[in-house]
Each structure stands twice: as structure tokens, then as C-alpha cells.
Design an enzyme around this catalytic site. Structure first.
Site, PDB file in Angstrom:
ATOM      1  N   ASP A  40      32.643  37.031  46.503  1.00 20.38           N
ATOM      2  CA  ASP A  40      33.226  36.362  47.657  1.00 20.38           C
ATOM      3  C   ASP A  40      32.714  36.892  48.987  1.00 20.38           C
ATOM      4  OD1 ASP A  40      34.657  34.493  46.264  1.00 20.38           O
ATOM      5  OD2 ASP A  40      36.540  35.600  46.280  1.00 20.38           O
ATOM      6  N   ARG A  78      35.437  28.965  49.181  1.00 23.52           N
ATOM      7  CA  ARG A  78      35.034  29.930  50.214  1.00 23.52           C
ATOM      8  C   ARG A  78      34.343  29.290  51.423  1.00 23.52           C
ATOM      9  NH1 ARG A  78      38.785  31.711  47.878  1.00 23.52           N
ATOM     10  NH2 ARG A  78      38.637  33.366  46.324  1.00 23.52           N
ATOM     11  N   SER A 124      44.413  40.618  39.764  1.00 18.82           N
ATOM     12  CA  SER A 124      43.723  39.998  40.893  1.00 18.82           C
ATOM     13  C   SER A 124      43.641  38.500  40.599  1.00 18.82           C
ATOM     14  CB  SER A 124      42.316  40.591  41.045  1.00 18.82           C
ATOM     15  OG  SER A 124      41.620  39.945  42.088  1.00 18.82           O
ATOM     16  N   ASP A 136      46.083  42.989  49.260  1.00 18.74           N
ATOM     17  CA  ASP A 136      44.824  43.365  49.918  1.00 18.74           C
ATOM     18  C   ASP A 136      44.799  42.976  51.389  1.00 18.74           C
ATOM     19  OD1 ASP A 136      44.425  43.517  47.107  1.00 18.74           O
ATOM     20  OD2 ASP A 136      42.261  43.440  47.404  1.00 18.74           O
TER      21      ASP A 136
END
Length: 415
Positions: A126, A97, A180, A17
């Protein structure tokens, strides 16, 4: 007229990605892209990430070892609250995050960037976490979310884009595009492919950090974890830094098949999502922390913490780490940990981490009060009668009003 963007700082993992996003940013915005990769203990060699960024023309490549910062400043404060989202999830992705966003903002200020960019999809949590954290840290900076801007709509189209632009596509052990996956020192999460159907049992190859509990050692293993003011500081009597301690617990937990969770969670953006999580060290740490709190926290304080925990967990899950309400709750939680020091002994065996002993110089546990043998007289059994009568008073009133008293037996009397 919108100001032209001259420089972007990209949160870059080196995966499919973000490698495509890097190329897309370069072609779309025609500007310099600085990459930032945080070493959060994902268990991968990060030099290939640097090499891949170089191959895509990046001149300013930042790879930062943030493992100690991650555990000390984010994981440990969260574990002081015994945090679980929806009763199961130890928030391994969620808590990483805000740290990444903090570094993105700091680097952007350092290099004079106009914007930061992330690889979170438009369906996930996210994007919310990255952007709310950024809003709190620097409300003036522009945020670029390619998944909400480009016309790529699927993993298949992503792979087609990569092939068109000759971007290397990672493969899993079966030669296929991988699930993922998010990994750091606290956990691994796996989503996508067969896991998108919650009726399907996750295949064995999905698990990366833990052995199948059925295949774990047939003999239990004992581990002793030391705490100071709510934070783990030692394993089996040997002092460890936060990151080293969690690494050691991950090894122990993984060997015994501890910390596997297959769950369907409620995303903040409104959909349900199925994922497989492995948090071996965190699962041991949670059990140990609750063990030391059981003898050092006052009953009312412990119950208050348990009442507030779901709210605290939701704040982290939903991206509000850098918020006034989270900081207020953190102050309360940290205050509660003043006497949460001592040692907890756990037995690890085939997927379980059970507390078997605990000790603390700040213990509130009194053998004199609880013993079935003769004590010092601190507790008078007769005191319980008045205690029960006072607590039963409202129940007698309630029962009498509802006609539950038996006639002729004095049931109409309240006391």
C-alpha cells in the site's frame, strides 16, 4: 533549509495504526492534521471515526461517502478486463488506494496542506500504491510515511504506544487485538497473527462476509445480471446504481459462501504474504461478465484481452493506476466492451457461481453455424478439409525433418 510543514492531510481509518499515527504526527511535526476517511462500503458506522478524531484534537475532519465513485470509476473499469492478480486475487485493496490518494491530494490543495500521510507499513504494497498515485497526481506534495520514520517496529510496540498515550485499542470478539483487516464494498482482506504461517488452516472466525460453503443453503439460487457496454446495470431485472448493485451481489454471494480465497501472493516489494480474502459480489460479477463476453466478443479480441489482463492486473496491484500504460490499456479494454450488453443467468450454490444462460442482441453466437441438425448451408463441411491441410502443412514439414515419417508410406512427401 527544509521548509517547516504547517499542515498535513492524513488518510484516517480510526483504527489502531492510524490513530497512533495521528498522535505521532501531531507530536512530531507540531502542526495541524486534517483527517480524511473514505466511506468505501467497509460495513462500519463511521461516526465513531469522527468522534475519535475529535477526541485527538482534530478540527478539520473529512468523512466522504465515495461508494458510488469507487464502484463506478475504479471497480467497474477493472472488471471490464476480467482482472485477476496471479490468477486468484480480485484486487480489492489495490483498487481502493488510487481513489484514496486522489481525495488526499484534492483535500491538500483545498486546505493548503504541505503534505499528506498514510498508515501503510514499510513491508507492504500500500505504501507503493499511495505514493505512486500521489506522484502522478501532484509531484510537488510531500508524503509522510510514519512506519518508515518512527522507531516502532511491531504491533506489540504499537499497542504499548497506544496505552502510553491513552489511545483506545480496538478488540476483536475474543477480546484480543484484531487481525490486520482491510474492508470495502468489493472485499475484505485479513492478514497477520495465525495467518502468517501458511501451513495453518485459517480459523472460522476469520471470515466476515461469507458463510462456510458447507453451511450454505442446500437449495441453489438463480440470479440474472444485466449488462450495458461491459458494466453491470441490473439484478433480476431491477436497475441498480453501481454501489447498490455490488451491495446486493455481496449479500447473495455471502449467503451462499461465494468468494473465499486463501492465498499466498507475491508482493511488489519482494516478499510473499498470506491473506484470506472474501469477495462475494465480485466473484459473481466476474463470472457474469465473462459469460456475457463469451457471446459478444470476437474470438481474437477475447484472446487478446486475456493475454493483456495479467499485465493490466500487475499495474493495478503494483500501484500504477494513474500511469500512461494503464490508461492506454484501459482505452483498448473499453473499446472492446462496445457490444458487451445483455443478460447472464447464474446459479449460486455452496461456494460456486456458475453461468447457466446468457443472451444479447449483440450476440455473435450463431445456432445455424453450430447446430448438429441441418442448417441453412452457410457452413460447408468440405471447407474444413482445405483449412486443416493448410494448418497441417508446417507440422508435416516439422515431422519429416525430425524423421517421424514411416518409410514406404509416402512419409517423405510434404504434401
Amino acid at each position: 533549509m527544509t521548509k517547516k510543514i504547517e499542515k498535513i492531510v492524513l488518510s484516517y481509518s480510526g483504527g489502531l495504526d492510524t490513530s497512533i499515527i495521528l498522535k505521532w504526527l501531531q507530536d512530531t511535526y507540531r502542526c495541524e492534521v486534517v483527517t480524511f476517511t473514505a466511506d468505501l462500503g467497509q460495513g462500519e458506522e463511521l461516526e465513531p471515526v469522527r468522534e475519535k478524531a475529535e477526541s485527538l484534537g482534530v478540527k478539520d475532519i473529512r468523512v466522504v461517502d465515495a461508494r458510488e465513485e469507487f464502484v463506478r470509476d475504479f471497480v467497474f473499469p477493472m472488471f471490464r478486463a476480467n482482472t485477476l492478480y496471479e490468477g486468484q486475487y480480485l484486487l480489492g485493496s489495490s483498487i481502493a488506494r488510487p481513489l484514496i490518494a486522489k481525495h488526499l491530494v484534492n483535500i491538500a490543495k483545498e486546505v493548503g496542506a504541505d503534505a499528506i500521510a498514510h498508515g501503510a507499513t514499510g513491508k507492504g504494497n500500500d505504501q507503493v500504491r499511495f505514493e505512486l498515485a500521489t506522484n502522478a497526481l501532484d509531484p510537488s506534495i510531500k508524503i509522510i510515511a510514519p512506519w518508515r520514520e518512527w522507531d516502532i517496529q511491531s504491533r506489540t510496540q504499537l499497542i504499548e504506544y497506544a496505552e502510553k498515550h491513552q489511545i483506545a485499542i480496538p478488540k476483536d470478539k475474543r477480546g484480543e487485538a484484531p487481525f490486520s483487516i482491510d474492508a470495502n464494498l468489493l472485499h475484505t482482506s485479513t492478514e497477520g497473527k495465525i495467518l502468517e504461517d501458511p501451513s495453518e488452516i485459517a480459523p472460522a472466525y476469520v471470515y466476515q462476509r461469507t458463510v462456510d460453503p458447507l453451511n450454505a443453503p442446500n437449495e441453489p439460487e438463480t440470479v440474472v445480471i444485466g449488462f450495458e457496454k461491459g458494466d453491470a446495470v441490473s439484478v433480476n431485472g431491477i436497475a441498480r446504481t453501481p454501489a447498490a448493485l455490488l451491495t446486493e451481489l455481496n449479500s447473495l454471494g455471502g449467503k451462499h459462501g461465494i468468494g473465499r480465497v486463501d492465498l499466498v501472493e507475491n508482493r511488489y516489494v519482494g516478499m510473499k504474504s498470506r491473506g484470506v480474502y472474501e469477495t462475494p459480489g465480485g466473484t459473481i460479477l466476474l463470472a457474469a461478465h465473462r459469460g456475457i463476453e463469451s457471446i459478444t466478443l470476437d474470438r481474437a479480441a477475447a484472446h487478446l484481452k486475456d493475454e493483456l489482463m495479467p499485465r493490466y492486473a500487475a499495474l493495478i496491484y503494483n500501484g500504477f493506476w494513474f500511469s500512461p500504460e494503464r490508461e492506454m490499456l484501459q482505452a483498448l479494454i473499453d473499446q472492446s466492451q462496445t457490444y458487451v450488453s445483455g443478460e447472464v443467468t447464474l446459479r449460486l450454490y455452496k461456494g460456486s457461481a456458475n453461468v447457466v444462460a446468457r443472451t444479447s442482441v449483440g450476440s455473435l453466437y450463431s445456432m445455424d453455424l453450430v447446430t448438429f441438425e441441418e442448417g441453412s448451408g452457410t457452413y460447408d463441411h468440405h471447407d474444413a478439409e482445405g483449412f486443416i491441410k493448410l494448418n497441417g502443412l508446417r507440422l508435416k514439414s516439422w515431422a519429416a525433418r525430425n524423421g517421424k515419417a514411416r518409410p514406404g508410406l509416402g512419409g517423405s512427401e510434404i504434401i
